[in-house]
Design a protein around this motif. Structure first.
Motif, PDB file in Angstrom:
ATOM      1  N   SER A   1       0.878  -1.214   0.067  1.00  0.00           N
ATOM      2  CA  SER A   1      -0.142   0.133  -0.072  1.00  0.00           C
ATOM      3  C   SER A   1       0.893   1.249   0.069  1.00  0.00           C
ATOM      4  CB  SER A   1      -0.943  -0.045   1.151  1.00  0.00           C
ATOM      5  OG  SER A   1      -1.712  -1.115   1.214  1.00  0.00           O
TER       6      SER A   1
ATOM      7  N   GLU B   1       2.005   1.710  -3.376  1.00  0.00           N
ATOM      8  CA  GLU B   1       1.119   2.202  -4.412  1.00  0.00           C
ATOM      9  C   GLU B   1       1.038   3.892  -4.062  1.00  0.00           C
ATOM     10  OE1 GLU B   1      -3.656   1.565  -4.507  1.00  0.00           O
ATOM     11  OE2 GLU B   1      -2.277  -0.347  -4.926  1.00  0.00           O
ATOM     12  N   GLU B   2       0.957   4.014  -2.825  1.00  0.00           N
ATOM     13  CA  GLU B   2       0.626   5.637  -2.503  1.00  0.00           C
ATOM     14  C   GLU B   2       1.726   6.445  -2.947  1.00  0.00           C
ATOM     15  OE1 GLU B   2       0.173   5.843   1.554  1.00  0.00           O
ATOM     16  OE2 GLU B   2      -1.668   4.536   1.816  1.00  0.00           O
TER      17      GLU B   2
ATOM     18  N   ARG C   1      -4.791   6.903 -10.732  1.00  0.00           N
ATOM     19  CA  ARG C   1      -4.825   6.134  -9.296  1.00  0.00           C
ATOM     20  C   ARG C   1      -5.721   4.868  -9.696  1.00  0.00           C
ATOM     21  NH1 ARG C   1      -5.080  11.145  -6.743  1.00  0.00           N
ATOM     22  NH2 ARG C   1      -7.189  10.681  -6.136  1.00  0.00           N
ATOM     23  N   LYS C   2      -6.754   4.984 -10.152  1.00  0.00           N
ATOM     24  CA  LYS C   2      -7.654   3.723 -10.420  1.00  0.00           C
ATOM     25  C   LYS C   2      -7.069   2.738 -11.585  1.00  0.00           C
ATOM     26  CE  LYS C   2     -12.398   5.781  -9.385  1.00  0.00           C
ATOM     27  NZ  LYS C   2     -13.575   6.310 -10.004  1.00  0.00           N
TER      28      LYS C   2
ATOM     29  N   LYS D   1      -4.303   1.011  -9.759  1.00  0.00           N
ATOM     30  CA  LYS D   1      -4.700   0.129  -8.762  1.00  0.00           C
ATOM     31  C   LYS D   1      -5.190  -1.162  -9.426  1.00  0.00           C
ATOM     32  CE  LYS D   1      -8.117  -0.254  -5.079  1.00  0.00           C
ATOM     33  NZ  LYS D   1      -9.565   0.109  -4.211  1.00  0.00           N
ATOM     34  N   THR D   2      -5.770  -1.022 -10.542  1.00  0.00           N
ATOM     35  CA  THR D   2      -6.461  -2.015 -11.307  1.00  0.00           C
ATOM     36  C   THR D   2      -5.059  -2.689 -11.684  1.00  0.00           C
ATOM     37  OG1 THR D   2      -8.406  -1.216 -12.158  1.00  0.00           O
ATOM     38  CG2 THR D   2      -7.576  -2.891 -13.360  1.00  0.00           C
TER      39      THR D   2
ATOM     40  N   ARG E   1      -2.113  -3.081 -10.625  1.00  0.00           N
ATOM     41  CA  ARG E   1      -1.434  -3.835  -9.349  1.00  0.00           C
ATOM     42  C   ARG E   1      -2.282  -5.106  -9.198  1.00  0.00           C
ATOM     43  NH1 ARG E   1       2.846  -1.915  -7.243  1.00  0.00           N
ATOM     44  NH2 ARG E   1       2.451  -2.574  -5.362  1.00  0.00           N
ATOM     45  N   ALA E   2      -3.831  -5.010  -9.126  1.00  0.00           N
ATOM     46  CA  ALA E   2      -4.547  -6.042  -8.677  1.00  0.00           C
ATOM     47  C   ALA E   2      -4.475  -7.326  -9.607  1.00  0.00           C
ATOM     48  CB  ALA E   2      -5.870  -5.608  -8.529  1.00  0.00           C
TER      49      ALA E   2
END
Length: 206
Positions: free
Chosen positions: A6, A9-10, A21-22, A25-26, A28-29
């Motif tokens: 986390s 990511e930040e 940012r979205k 996040k996708t 990395r998921a």
């Protein structure tokens, strides 16, 4: 996701807008889901459909972020961090020292979040020919980026043989360092190993 994941990511997302940012996040998921499947059932046995399902995205979304399954392994967040770190170094600092500092700091940040993933990636790099082949393209992008950075600092043509030779030496030292670290099952601090390798290279260049 771990606390260190986390935090990384930040760090990566801080300068970005909501949409970016979205996307991050996708991305990395998807990678996290893929690496979990690779570890459980092997690379070859894992399909894109399985990865997409585990990441709760559609296969078409997967391909928007990763053109091939191999890209999951060879692509990472290192280059943007390296570029930002290099640009932050003093302009009058010796070039090799700027590069060494710019390469070590992002590596430590990524290792703090993704050490096990990095070991898995290196194992797959050694075992899967398609990944090694695809990695050649990614390495060329990194080389072009680093040549551009050095050209900005030195005023040389980024396509010059001199810059390309220097960057090739640095990338070779980096690659050998990470392979050496992975062959020893990550018992050493790879950032310290890279620092030692680049220091040796800097000494020879001077």
């Amino acid at each position: 996701m771990s606390a260190t994941g986390s935090a990384l990511e930040e760090l990566l997302a801080a300068p970005l807008g909501l949409r970016e940012r979205k996307k991050l996040k996708t991305r990395r998921a998807i990678r996290a889901a893929a690496f979990g499947l690779f570890a459980d059932q092997g690379y070859e046995a894992t399909t894109v459909d399985q990865i997409a399902a585990a990441a709760e995205v559609s296969p078409s979304t997967f391909f928007r972020y990763f053109p091939t399954k191999e890209d999951l392994v060879i692509s990472d967040d290192y280059d943007p961090l390296l570029e930002a770190a290099f640009r932050a170094r003093p302009q009058d600092e010796p070039l090799i020292d700027s590069l060494r500092a710019a390469m070590i700091k992002p590596l430590r940040e990524i290792l703090a979040a993704e050490r096990d993933d990095m070991l898995l990636r290196m194992r797959l790099y050694r075992e899967v020919p398609a990944i090694r082949s695809r990695a050649m393209t990614e390495q060329q992008r990194t080389s072009d980026m680093m040549c551009g950075l050095l050209a900005e600092r030195t005023g040389h043509d980024p396509r010059s043989l001199e810059l390309r030779a220097v960057v090739a030496g640095i990338l070779a030292a980096s690659s050998e360092t990470v392979i050496y670290w992975a062959e020893r099952d990550g018992v050493d601090d790879v950032a310290d190993l890279l620092d030692a390798a680049l220091t040796a290279l800097a000494t020879s260049l001077r």
